[in-house]
Design a protein around this motif. Structure first.
Motif: not given
Length: 489
Positions: A88-107
């Motif tokens: 759901r968080l990924i879908a929300w990001g795609e819908h509003y053009g929000v980039k989602i990442a983690t500090t360890d580079g896995t996402i």
């Protein structure tokens, strides 16, 4: 560029994933990727589980409402420990053009490969959480079967002790004494609310404790008695505080109060309503005057008196005659009533029968041996069962005057009833309108008076006055009848 740093901590004591650790990692990642940490806004959720829905987290909800350009978190599990919530968080990001990442580079949701990896890692995080949950559940079940204390505060009457690096329960003498005293008071005519104060807990807590197997040294989990590996024998967590007979007597008293069989008087009921009568033998009931003043009123309308006048007289005589005496409760001793213990064995036999109905060939011999043990235990209890008891007065440690001051109206009425109070209200104009007597009344005289009253109420015109000689003759006949009945008994 609008940047959001999401921080989440389940427990304050989790130093390995502290908010400061997450914050510093996020700032280093922003500097390494050409962003200014001063532009970032932090959204910290403290004491929030990763399995909790996104909108149910205060700071995550605020972050999603702000719709930043980039969200950075320490690791994937800071976002969610549920695949569905992370998707759901990924879908929300795609819908509003929000980039989602983690500090360890896995996402990194900028690429299809990054999105796929994020979903796989989220599934692994959920799997890990379920595995941890199963291990904890199995560990608790094992400790319960071993008679160990799992977690939380000890129940009333017990305290937690540590042996062999494990937690167990043992009887707390002070609390157990209060529990026994409260139980004795309840069985001897007390109310649940009144005896809860003696036990030192609220009324709902006291009810739950008496309904549970706790005071027998046993425990229930989700409404089911905890048993050993054979699913039959109750696990004994500690020594029992009450015997099976004592606990059953307390439960019977609660049932009687609930069904109204021996319901305690209402607060509005006059204190002496069941112990007062007018000069013609009619019971006095409660009532009020035209101005709302409480009264004792004869049900046939012969006479009335202010409740305060009668109650004050009774209180004065009670304190004068009995105030300095020690209060005692009647406790049954001398017998060996094992009926409640026999019921416990029967309950084990019922559980054993259910187990044997579904057991395989390998388990049947073990269960059959258990059945023989239960039959032998039941036979021993039945042979020793002798419910004949005697009444023993048990001091409560306070005087009757102290008991009077501590009790409410219902409690005071109970004290008066135990002393067989009888109040007679005489007609107006009498020198003393109240006669107060204590102790048992003469059985023959009471029966004669009852017959006379009944005949007077049914047909007052046909009632023939008796001479003293006739009255004494009837009295003697009644005494002889009572003596014959006692001999037969």
């Amino acid at each position: 560029m609008r940047i959001a740093i999401y921080l989440r901590l389940s427990r304050e004591s989790d130093d390995s994933a502290s908010l400061e650790t997450q914050r510093q990692a996020a700032q280093r990642w922003l500097l390494a990727n050409g962003y200014d940490p001063a532009d970032a806004v932090e959204y910290p959720d403290t004491g929030v589980s990763g399995a909790k829905p996104l909108e149910a987290r205060e700071q995550m909800s605020a972050l999603m409402a702000a719709r930043p350009d980039l969200v950075i978190a320490w690791k994937l599990d800071r976002y969610a420990r549920s695949v569905s919530e992370f998707l759901r968080l990924i879908a929300w990001g795609e819908h509003y053009g929000v980039k989602i990442a983690t500090t360890d580079g896995t996402i990194n949701t900028l690429t299809p490969t990054g999105r796929m990896v994020a979903v796989v890692l989220a599934a692994l995080a959920e799997w890990e959480r379920e595995m941890i949950k199963d291990r904890i559940t199995e560990g608790h079940a094992t400790r319960r079967q071993q008679g160990r204390w799992v977690s939380g505060r000890a129940p009333l009457g017990y305290r937690i002790v540590r042996r062999d690096d494990a937690a167990y329960l043992e009887v707390d003498p002070e609390q157990a004494s209060a529990v026994r005293q409260a139980t004795l008071a309840l069985v001897n005519g007390g109310t649940v609310a009144g005896t809860a104060r003696i036990a030192g807990v609220s009324e709902p807590q006291w009810r739950r404790l008496l309904k549970a197997p706790t005071l027998r040294g046993q425990r229930a989990h989700k409404g089911t008695l905890i048993t050993a590996a054979d699913d039959v024998t109750p696990v004994q967590f500690a020594e029992p505080i009450l015997s099976a007979a004592e606990l059953r007597a307390a439960r019977d008293r609660m049932d009687a109060l609930a069904t109204g069989k021996t319901r305690a008087p209402r607060r509005a009921t006059p204190m002496c309503s069941d112990m007062a009568a007018c000069y013609r033998g009619c019971k006095l009931n409660g009532g009020t005057s035209d101005k709302g003043v409480p009264l004792y009123r004869c049900k046939a309308g012969h006479t009335t008196i202010y409740a305060e006048t009668l109650d004050s007289r009774v209180q004065s005589e009670f304190l004068t005659v009995f105030g300095g005496m020690r209060e005692v409760l009647i406790h049954l001793e001398g017998g060996n009533d094992l009926s409640a213990d026999m019921e416990e064995v029967q309950e084990q036999a019922d559980r054993l029968a259910e187990r044997m109905a579904t057991a395989g060939a390998l388990m049947l011999p073990t269960l059959e041996r258990k059945a023989k043990e239960l039959e032998a235990a039941y036979a021993r209890l039945r042979a020793a069962h002798d419910p004949e008891t005697r009444e023993v007065a048990v001091p409560t440690g306070r005087t009757m005057a102290q008991a009077w001051e501590a009790e409410d109206t219902a409690g005071r009425a109970r004290l008066l009833a135990q002393l067989n109070l009888r109040v007679t209200l005489h007609p107006r104009g009498a020198e003393d309108r109240l006669s107060v007597e204590w102790g048992p009344e003469d059985a023959a005289q009471a029966e004669l008076d009852a017959i006379t009253r009944d005949e007077a109420e049914e047909s007052p015109r046909r009632l023939i006055p008796l001479t003293p000689e006739q009255h004494e003759e009837i009295r003697q006949d009644l005494l002889d009848d009572i003596a014959r009945q006692e001999e037969r008994l």
